[in-house]
Enzyme design. Structure first.
Site, mmCIF file in Angstrom:
data_model
loop_
_atom_site.group_PDB
_atom_site.id
_atom_site.type_symbol
_atom_site.label_atom_id
_atom_site.label_comp_id
_atom_site.label_asym_id
_atom_site.label_seq_id
_atom_site.Cartn_x
_atom_site.Cartn_y
_atom_site.Cartn_z
ATOM 1 C CB THR A 260 -0.941 -0.003 1.217
ATOM 2 O OG1 THR A 260 -1.564 -1.286 1.332
ATOM 3 C CG2 THR A 260 -2.000 1.079 1.086
ATOM 4 C CD GLU B 245 6.660 -0.808 8.685
ATOM 5 O OE1 GLU B 245 6.148 -1.494 9.591
ATOM 6 O OE2 GLU B 245 6.397 -0.966 7.484
ATOM 7 C CG ASP C 206 3.973 1.963 6.911
ATOM 8 O OD1 ASP C 206 4.825 1.655 7.776
ATOM 9 O OD2 ASP C 206 3.744 1.282 5.886
ATOM 10 N N GLY C 207 1.181 1.506 5.511
ATOM 11 C CA GLY C 207 0.056 0.570 5.551
ATOM 12 C C GLY C 207 -0.055 -0.069 6.925
ATOM 13 C CE LYS D 265 -4.008 -5.278 4.394
ATOM 14 N NZ LYS D 265 -2.903 -4.321 4.368
ATOM 15 C CE LYS E 99 3.328 -0.029 10.094
ATOM 16 N NZ LYS E 99 3.104 -0.606 8.751
ATOM 17 N N GLY E 100 4.016 -5.179 10.345
ATOM 18 C CA GLY E 100 5.219 -5.998 10.380
ATOM 19 C C GLY E 100 5.165 -7.292 9.610
ATOM 20 N NE ARG E 101 -0.186 -10.272 9.950
ATOM 21 C CZ ARG E 101 -1.432 -9.843 10.117
ATOM 22 N NH1 ARG E 101 -2.128 -9.462 9.061
ATOM 23 N NH2 ARG E 101 -1.974 -9.775 11.310
ATOM 24 N N GLY E 102 5.429 -7.464 6.669
ATOM 25 C CA GLY E 102 6.461 -7.302 5.648
ATOM 26 C C GLY E 102 7.850 -7.315 6.268
#
Ligand code: DER
Length: 235
Positions: free
Chosen positions: A31, A107, A85-86, A125, A98-101
């Site tokens: 995103t 971040e 940010d996504g 989401k 967050k953090g699945r990337g």
């Protein structure tokens, strides 16, 4: 509209908040990628000037360079005007997972020092409570004795039916290594983990833990793109 269309719509809306001369935290993921591209486009068109980007990952650093966003870092810019940010999950109180990337540490450092943190998501989401999606809640840990740390994390949330798994990638199931040289332990819950502040503090109390993917009380605005249009939620 595809999910990626929705992500793009949310990202473009967020970039409308960016003004010339700002220092912008550049997020990571599919995103945020649209927001970074859009900022580059507006710079090229001369519609935005004097932007400084603070990337939240090596991947975003590369993308920002490729679209011509001048870059810097937190050492030179300890205060940031807007971060975009996504997120993997957004609860009704605008708390995030967050953090699945895999970029949660940088971040959280960047998004923790910005005046405005704009979260951009497609409607998939949205969750009723953090951990509800049944998907991973990431924890960045040092590599040393990661099994020990993983077992401590699993025990911490055993009432929530927690399962702790080392994040791996590829055929040979290599451990995923973050931009910071750490591992990620993904936590999976069957039940709600209850009070998020208590959960956050208990995770951070473990010596081998570097940071986790619960972003408590950090988002100032969440921009949600859905089939029926855009919704902007402010803290
Ligand atoms: O890994 C991350 O923290 C990403 O920002 C993630 O939370 C959202 O990624 P997505 O936009 O690709 O879904």
């Amino acid at each position: 509209l595809t999910q990626d269309d929705l992500k793009k719509i949310a990202a473009y809306k967020a970039v409308e908040y960016v003004k010339s001369g700002m220092v912008i935290g550049l997020g990571t993921g599919s995103t945020a990628k649209h927001a970074v591209a859009r900022i580059g486009e507006l710079l090229r068109q001369g519609k935005l000037k004097d932007i400084v980007g603070i990337p939240t990952s090596k991947m975003t650093h590369e993308q920002a360079l490729s679209v011509g966003i001048p870059l810097s870092d937190l050492d030179s810019h300890p205060v940031i005007d807007i971060a975009i940010d996504g997120a993997d999950e957004v609860d009704p109180y605008l708390n995030l997972v967050k953090g699945r990337g895999g970029s949660l540490l940088r971040e959280k450092m960047v998004e923790g020092v910005c005046k405005k943190f704009l979260v951009i998501v497609d409607e998939s989401k949205l969750v009723n409570y953090i951990g509800d999606s049944g998907l991973a809640m990431p924890v960045e840990v040092i590599q040393f004795c990661w099994k020990f740390t993983a077992s401590k994390l699993q025990k911490l949330f055993e009432e929530s039916g927690c399962e702790a798994k080392l994040r791996t990638f590829g055929e040979k199931k290599e451990p995923f290594v973050t931009d910071n040289g750490n591992y990620i332990i993904d936590l999976y819950f069957k039940e709600s983990i209850g009070d998020l502040k208590v959960a956050s503090d208990s995770i951070l109390n473990l010596a081998g833990v570097v940071e986790h993917g619960i972003f408590l009380d950090m988002a100032t605005t969440v921009i949600i793109a859905g089939e029926l249009g855009l919704t902007v939620k402010n803290k």
